[in-house]
Design an enzyme around this catalytic site. Sequence first.
Site, PDB file in Angstrom:
ATOM      1  N   ARG A 176       2.415  13.497  -1.341  1.00  0.00           N
ATOM      2  CA  ARG A 176       1.932  12.465  -2.256  1.00  0.00           C
ATOM      3  C   ARG A 176       1.098  11.436  -1.507  1.00  0.00           C
ATOM      4  O   ARG A 176       1.300  11.194  -0.311  1.00  0.00           O
ATOM      5  CB  ARG A 176       3.096  11.768  -2.961  1.00  0.00           C
ATOM      6  CG  ARG A 176       4.038  11.012  -2.037  1.00  0.00           C
ATOM      7  CD  ARG A 176       5.209  10.418  -2.811  1.00  0.00           C
ATOM      8  NE  ARG A 176       4.786   9.439  -3.778  1.00  0.00           N
ATOM      9  CZ  ARG A 176       4.614   8.142  -3.514  1.00  0.00           C
ATOM     10  NH1 ARG A 176       4.821   7.692  -2.289  1.00  0.00           N
ATOM     11  NH2 ARG A 176       4.251   7.308  -4.434  1.00  0.00           N
ATOM     12  N   LEU A 177       0.147  10.863  -2.229  1.00  0.00           N
ATOM     13  CA  LEU A 177      -0.612   9.712  -1.760  1.00  0.00           C
ATOM     14  C   LEU A 177      -0.531   8.651  -2.843  1.00  0.00           C
ATOM     15  O   LEU A 177      -0.718   8.958  -4.025  1.00  0.00           O
ATOM     16  CB  LEU A 177      -2.081  10.068  -1.507  1.00  0.00           C
ATOM     17  CG  LEU A 177      -2.403  11.017  -0.357  1.00  0.00           C
ATOM     18  CD1 LEU A 177      -3.904  11.314  -0.327  1.00  0.00           C
ATOM     19  CD2 LEU A 177      -1.962  10.435   0.973  1.00  0.00           C
ATOM     20  N   ASP A 178      -0.255   7.415  -2.471  1.00  0.00           N
ATOM     21  CA  ASP A 178      -0.230   6.337  -3.449  1.00  0.00           C
ATOM     22  C   ASP A 178      -1.587   6.225  -4.131  1.00  0.00           C
ATOM     23  O   ASP A 178      -2.624   6.600  -3.568  1.00  0.00           O
ATOM     24  CB  ASP A 178       0.113   5.007  -2.780  1.00  0.00           C
ATOM     25  CG  ASP A 178       1.580   4.916  -2.386  1.00  0.00           C
ATOM     26  OD1 ASP A 178       2.380   5.735  -2.881  1.00  0.00           O
ATOM     27  OD2 ASP A 178       1.914   4.035  -1.570  1.00  0.00           O
ATOM     28  N   ARG A 179      -1.584   5.672  -5.324  1.00  0.00           N
ATOM     29  CA  ARG A 179      -2.809   5.586  -6.119  1.00  0.00           C
ATOM     30  C   ARG A 179      -3.946   4.889  -5.369  1.00  0.00           C
ATOM     31  O   ARG A 179      -5.107   5.300  -5.460  1.00  0.00           O
ATOM     32  CB  ARG A 179      -2.505   4.845  -7.431  1.00  0.00           C
ATOM     33  CG  ARG A 179      -3.656   4.871  -8.431  1.00  0.00           C
ATOM     34  CD  ARG A 179      -3.239   4.231  -9.734  1.00  0.00           C
ATOM     35  NE  ARG A 179      -3.038   2.805  -9.609  1.00  0.00           N
ATOM     36  CZ  ARG A 179      -3.997   1.899  -9.689  1.00  0.00           C
ATOM     37  NH1 ARG A 179      -5.254   2.282  -9.879  1.00  0.00           N
ATOM     38  NH2 ARG A 179      -3.742   0.612  -9.583  1.00  0.00           N
TER      39      ARG A 179
END
Length: 394
Positions: A176-179
Site C-alpha cells: 500500500r501507498l498512502d493517498r
Amino acid sequence: MKRNRDETIGEEGKQEKSIRKMEIVWQTPAHPAQKHDYIFHNGKRHVRPYYFEFVSHVNKRWEGKTIVDLFAQEFRGRSRDYYESAVKCGRIQVDGEDVPVSYIVKRCQKISHFLHRHEPPVMAWDVDILQNEPDVLTVCKPASVPVHPCGQYRKNTVLGILQAEYGLAPLYPIHRLDRLVSGLLIMAKNPAKADIFRQHIEAGLLQKQYVAKVAGVFPEGEQVVDANVDYNAREGRSTAEVGISNGDATLKGKAACTKFTRISTNGTHSIVLCEPVTGRTHQIRVHLQCTGHPIANDMLYLSDNVVDRSTFGTTADRAAALSGSSPETSCENHNEEYKYCSEDFSIDPMCTHCPNLAPNGYDGHEEGLWLHCVRYTGPDWVYECPYPDWASLS
C-alpha cells in the site's frame, strides 16, 4: 408569502412523485469505471457524479430503531429532513422494499441507500505504467490518488483509472501507498501471483526504499530510528514512542524501525533515502519528525500543533456536518470553481452536493507529500520507479 401546511405537504408530495419518476441507472461496486466518467479541469481529475447503491446490514446497535432515527443518528452528514424525504421517495429501502418513516428495523436486514455520488477530485497526473509483465504490473502512482476504493473514492483511484484507461482488471496490489504518497506500486494480475508476494512479505523477504525531501540539513551517515509507532485513527495521525516498556509505563504503539541516509542537501532542504524495516501507518513521516527533519511539506508532522483531523480530515459529509454549515453553503468559498452546467452532469433534486461537482467538505488542497517510493526488492526480483522532479535540489 407564507404557505399553509396543506400546500407545503402538497408540494413535497409532488416533488417526491417527480423524483420517483426520474429515469436513473443505479450503479454498484460491480460497475467498472469508464473513460467518459472523468472530467479534467484546472489540473484536477474529477468524476462525473453518478447514482450509487450503498448497502449495509442492521447490526445489534441499530436493531429496534426507526429507519429515520437510524440514519439521522449514525450518518450525520445529512439532515433528518433529508432522510425522511429519502425514505418517502424510496431512496432508502429495507430488503429491497419501500418502508414508512416509522418502520423499525430488525437484525441482519439489508438497507439500501441510493445516492447521487460525488467523488473528491484528485490531481490530473497520469498513472504511468512502468512494467507490464504476464503476471505483474508496476506503475508510478501519482500523489493524491488512493490505490483502491475507500471512503468517498471509487473511480478516482489507481485501480479505477487503470481499468478505465487501459482495461486492466482485475489487479491485486501487493503493498500500500498512502493517498498523498507517490511512486512505485506493484500489482499482481492473478491471485496465485498475489499469494507468492504475500508469502514473501510474511517471511520478511522484502526491502523497501523511499526518498523524501525534508526540512534542514540532514546528518551524514546512516541514521536509525527505532521507536514504536502509535496510530490514532480518530485524528488520522501517528505518534512515536521512544523508551523501554516497564511496569510503570507501557508503550502503546507497535515496534517500528527505519534507516535514513542523506543523498544531498542545499542547506535548506535535504533529500533522504528512507528504508523502513517495518511497515506501520505513517512510519516514515513520524520517524523523520523524530530526527528533527520532518518532510518539508508535511503539515501533519511539521509541528505538534496540528488541526484535529477527527473534525477536518474525515469524510466530506462528516466534515460538513461537524462544521455546522448547511449543504448549500459549506463549500461556498472553495467550491465555486467546481460548479458545472447541466452539460457536464445532471443535477439531482435530492442531492445535498449538487450543483457542486466536488462534494461538500472538500477543501481544495491536494498537494502531494514529498515522499516517493523508488524501489522494492524481493528474493529474486527488483522493481524500481524514477525519482520525482522535487528530488533534484538546485
